[in-house]
Write a protein that holds these residues in place. Sequence first.
Motif, PDB file in Angstrom:
ATOM      1  N   SER A   1       5.986  11.311  -1.911  1.00 28.99           N
ATOM      2  CA  SER A   1       6.068   9.986  -1.302  1.00 28.99           C
ATOM      3  C   SER A   1       7.431   9.392  -1.610  1.00 28.99           C
ATOM      4  CB  SER A   1       4.960   9.073  -1.821  1.00 28.99           C
ATOM      5  OG  SER A   1       5.183   8.751  -3.174  1.00 28.99           O
TER       6      SER A   1
ATOM      7  N   THR B   1       6.217   2.648   6.271  1.00 29.90           N
ATOM      8  CA  THR B   1       5.615   1.489   6.950  1.00 29.90           C
ATOM      9  C   THR B   1       4.976   0.465   6.016  1.00 29.90           C
ATOM     10  OG1 THR B   1       3.484   2.602   7.164  1.00 29.90           O
ATOM     11  CG2 THR B   1       5.059   2.919   8.958  1.00 29.90           C
ATOM     12  N   ARG B   2       4.822   0.802   4.742  1.00 26.65           N
ATOM     13  CA  ARG B   2       4.164  -0.148   3.847  1.00 26.65           C
ATOM     14  C   ARG B   2       5.241  -0.782   2.987  1.00 26.65           C
ATOM     15  NH1 ARG B   2       0.317   0.524   7.285  1.00 26.65           N
ATOM     16  NH2 ARG B   2      -0.273  -1.427   6.284  1.00 26.65           N
TER      17      ARG B   2
ATOM     18  N   THR C   1       6.178   5.035   1.657  1.00 32.24           N
ATOM     19  CA  THR C   1       5.657   5.856   2.747  1.00 32.24           C
ATOM     20  C   THR C   1       4.134   5.862   2.754  1.00 32.24           C
ATOM     21  OG1 THR C   1       6.003   7.766   1.309  1.00 32.24           O
ATOM     22  CG2 THR C   1       7.619   7.408   3.057  1.00 32.24           C
ATOM     23  N   ASP C   2       3.592   6.002   3.968  1.00 32.63           N
ATOM     24  CA  ASP C   2       2.143   6.008   4.149  1.00 32.63           C
ATOM     25  C   ASP C   2       1.625   7.452   4.187  1.00 32.63           C
ATOM     26  OD1 ASP C   2       2.853   7.000   6.660  1.00 32.63           O
ATOM     27  OD2 ASP C   2       2.563   5.087   7.683  1.00 32.63           O
TER      28      ASP C   2
ATOM     29  N   CYS D   1      -4.035   2.625   4.961  1.00 34.22           N
ATOM     30  CA  CYS D   1      -2.611   2.623   4.608  1.00 34.22           C
ATOM     31  C   CYS D   1      -2.345   3.542   3.422  1.00 34.22           C
ATOM     32  CB  CYS D   1      -2.099   1.218   4.340  1.00 34.22           C
ATOM     33  SG  CYS D   1      -2.539   0.537   2.734  1.00 34.22           S
ATOM     34  N   HIS D   2      -3.408   4.001   2.763  1.00 32.71           N
ATOM     35  CA  HIS D   2      -3.229   4.974   1.684  1.00 32.71           C
ATOM     36  C   HIS D   2      -4.512   5.776   1.539  1.00 32.71           C
ATOM     37  CE1 HIS D   2      -5.195   1.633  -0.508  1.00 32.71           C
ATOM     38  NE2 HIS D   2      -5.708   2.569  -1.260  1.00 32.71           N
TER      39      HIS D   2
ATOM     40  N   GLY E   1       0.852  -1.186   0.000  1.00 34.10           N
ATOM     41  CA  GLY E   1       0.000   0.000   0.000  1.00 34.10           C
ATOM     42  C   GLY E   1       0.891   1.240   0.000  1.00 34.10           C
ATOM     43  N   GLY E   2       0.440   2.269   0.693  1.00 35.50           N
ATOM     44  CA  GLY E   2       1.231   3.507   0.718  1.00 35.50           C
ATOM     45  C   GLY E   2       0.759   4.477  -0.349  1.00 35.50           C
TER      46      GLY E   2
ATOM     47  N   LYS F   1       3.514   1.152  12.733  1.00 31.44           N
ATOM     48  CA  LYS F   1       2.111   1.005  12.340  1.00 31.44           C
ATOM     49  C   LYS F   1       1.581  -0.254  13.024  1.00 31.44           C
ATOM     50  CE  LYS F   1       3.390  -2.236   9.197  1.00 31.44           C
ATOM     51  NZ  LYS F   1       4.742  -2.855   9.201  1.00 31.44           N
TER      52      LYS F   1
ATOM     53  N   SER G   1      -5.634  -0.878   8.917  1.00 34.99           N
ATOM     54  CA  SER G   1      -4.376  -0.645   9.620  1.00 34.99           C
ATOM     55  C   SER G   1      -4.626   0.152  10.904  1.00 34.99           C
ATOM     56  CB  SER G   1      -3.391   0.093   8.717  1.00 34.99           C
ATOM     57  OG  SER G   1      -2.104   0.067   9.298  1.00 34.99           O
TER      58      SER G   1
END
Lengths: 224, 580
Positions: free
Chosen positions: B156, B183-184, B176-177, B298-299, B91-92, B320, B307
């Motif tokens: 990002s 975290t993704r 990046t989230d 997550c996005h 994700g992210g 996370k 999440s």
Amino acid sequence: MMTIGEACRLPDFFSRVVSMDAERTPRLTLTVTPGGISRFLPLLGQGFTVKRPAGASVEEFLCRGCGIAPDYLRDRVQTVFLNGKAIDDLAAAVVSDGSTIALSAAMPGLAGAVLRKGGAYAAMHRQISHASPGESRASGPVRVSIKLFNLVASELGPGFLAQGVLIGGADLQDYFRRQDRGFWKIGRAADIDGRPVDFEKVPGIIPENGLVLLALRSADLQSG
Amino acid sequence: MDKILRINMGAAGGPQVKSEPIGSYAGLGGRGLTSTIIAKEVPPLCHPLGEDNKLVIAPGLLSGSAAAMSGRISVGCKSPLTGGIKEANAGGMASQMLGRLGIAAIVLEGKPKDGTLYKLSISKDKVDIKPDNSLKMLGNYAVTEKMKAAHGDKVSCISIGQAGEMKLAGASIAFTDMEFRPTRHAGRGGVGAVMGSKGVKVIVVDDTGCAVRSPKEPDKFKEANKSWVAGLRKHAVTGQGLPTYGTNVLTNVINEAGAYPTKNFMWGRFDGCSKISGETQAETENARGGEGSATHGCHRGCVIRCSGTYYDKDGHYLTKQPEYETVWAHGGNCGIDDLDAIAMMDRLDDDFGLDTIEMGAAIAVAMEAGVAKFGDAQAAINLVKEVGKGTPLGRILGSGAGLTGKVFGVERVPVVKNQAMPAYDPRGVQGIGVTYATTTQGADHTAGYAVTANILGVGGKVDALKPEGQVELSRNLQIATAAIDSTGMCLFIAFAILDQPETFQALLDLLGSFGGQKLTGDDVVGLGKSILKMEREFNTKAGFTKEMDRLPDYFKKEKLAPHNVTFKVTDSELDQVYNW
């Protein structure tokens, strides 16, 4: 959405059974803030004990014995385990002394689909399915361990906790030991067998061996 | 998305950037695109860390549009862990941003002449690649902090940590989230090592000035998206279970089923499971409070929000919300029942850039070898730290469970094609075992995750009592999953489309109205089949044989308690998965 009261109408004899157990086990009554009740719900995932008349199918045991509404059991509870084995036919599987029943709402992912009762992927849980044919029905009362998971714990748990659930003293002690400092702020009152005790001193008073009858009261109901 | 950005890291005079039209790859996205590029352009027998391998980063077909849940991004390459084709997704924020920039894929090619580390910046008007050795051996958190200082937090980042730089086979790529935290992760198969071999530490994606992608049929698209969101919100799994508890909601259930791999797959049940369950985790997070505690996306554009954010006992951000597989890998699989310790390992994995499944499996194998004791949380944390330091022990662990087993002489090593199994014991749920054994990706639960049988008219018609039923189900799940992986959609949509035909129709309408063509379930099946066929052919040319489509021998011999079951699906049945 069904309310907690609609989902779980505990039958009258539950109180009698609880009373019977209460004669032999310490009864711990905790009064907590209304939001504090949810802190105890994970405890129900470990299992608690109930005592009921024997001779019942899982469906009868849960609906008539425990007061769970049939439509709630059919629609909301998507996975039922009897002794760790997924059940597809709740009317055929028989509860016996020492059984463990676990209830879960719908779960994500393939595993969730596989373990679903009567689902499209039931073929994939055949190695761990409960086989029912030829099961004998015992007579007399049976002790059964019940585990409530996820949304089922959120929805049925408060009702069971209000009536009182039998939990191992060691499990309860361990549960209290693991709590953050903030946990102790939810306590309003506590008593053991009617004797008031300091909420924060409860862990030291619980007997490690045997069962404890844990009952929760919501502080708003108490004051009301 | 009409262009592919190719960066030749081995060009004379330094890395060269070339933007080219999507050409014959038009109509592909996500896994469909990464696997097609790898299959067509990468020699199957090349070294995964050599100049001939390519790293492809591709948003899904709908990424960058207003379609809900369309923010998954795929990463493809020849895997240094399995030696076969690999797609890992995450994700992210990068997927939506690349989509809006019109970039269907970033392809990193070639190999730098020296050990220089590069930073790649992509914006609407410019693609820039510069050496930046100040980033060497930084963790993902430090890298993103530096990028934030330089570019602000509206961009990002796609980055690798120390593990990727060391080219370890368990290295991940971080995305990046929404809070600009790394975290993704595209975790599986060592994709981070391939990025490290290309000498790229971080890719900064800036979509400033770019509009949301427009559908061909805006009214139909808008209507379909509305139905799509409503369908996801009303379903018990996507609308309630996942948002409330996250993916870790599975812990109690899988444990009860006796399929929860415990202490390196020795048992199917873990005594301490309720202490690390999703229910306990959510209660802990809610009680500690803080922004985005137990329910968080997550996005942007995620409506499931499975999440969360894990704060430590003192209320400081730690990581996370750890996923089910992570909690299992560092928890039950290592005999650890301490959520705070598991969250700490999740943080370290994210920072060093490690696949949490591979890392937890490697530590469990090491524990079986006596390197540490099962249940010793501090020892496990120290082992993860060894990877960050790059010690010999850390490099072994970071190279995966398979290598760790060989180094320490352990027989019980739960891998297929050298990739560690996730959090479902295949003896307990045999159909998942079929997927572990036969997927092109190595042991991977998500390869057969899209539970869409009744909708696609496949899988639900088999005889439940025959072993081949497991094979047919797994096959059809793998086909459906390959197709969904191409859309950029999160796999958790599967439950809503399984149960609600109108929600599946909404997905087809979303895809169809976006591209201006009518899609059917058959089209989805056709796409899935073509992806699997391509991946399978690549693996065959890379030297894979049917004998590699097997679980380790001990799964057929050692009975798994509490149900005392072994893996029963025969080799000849496994060989039927790709016969369609």
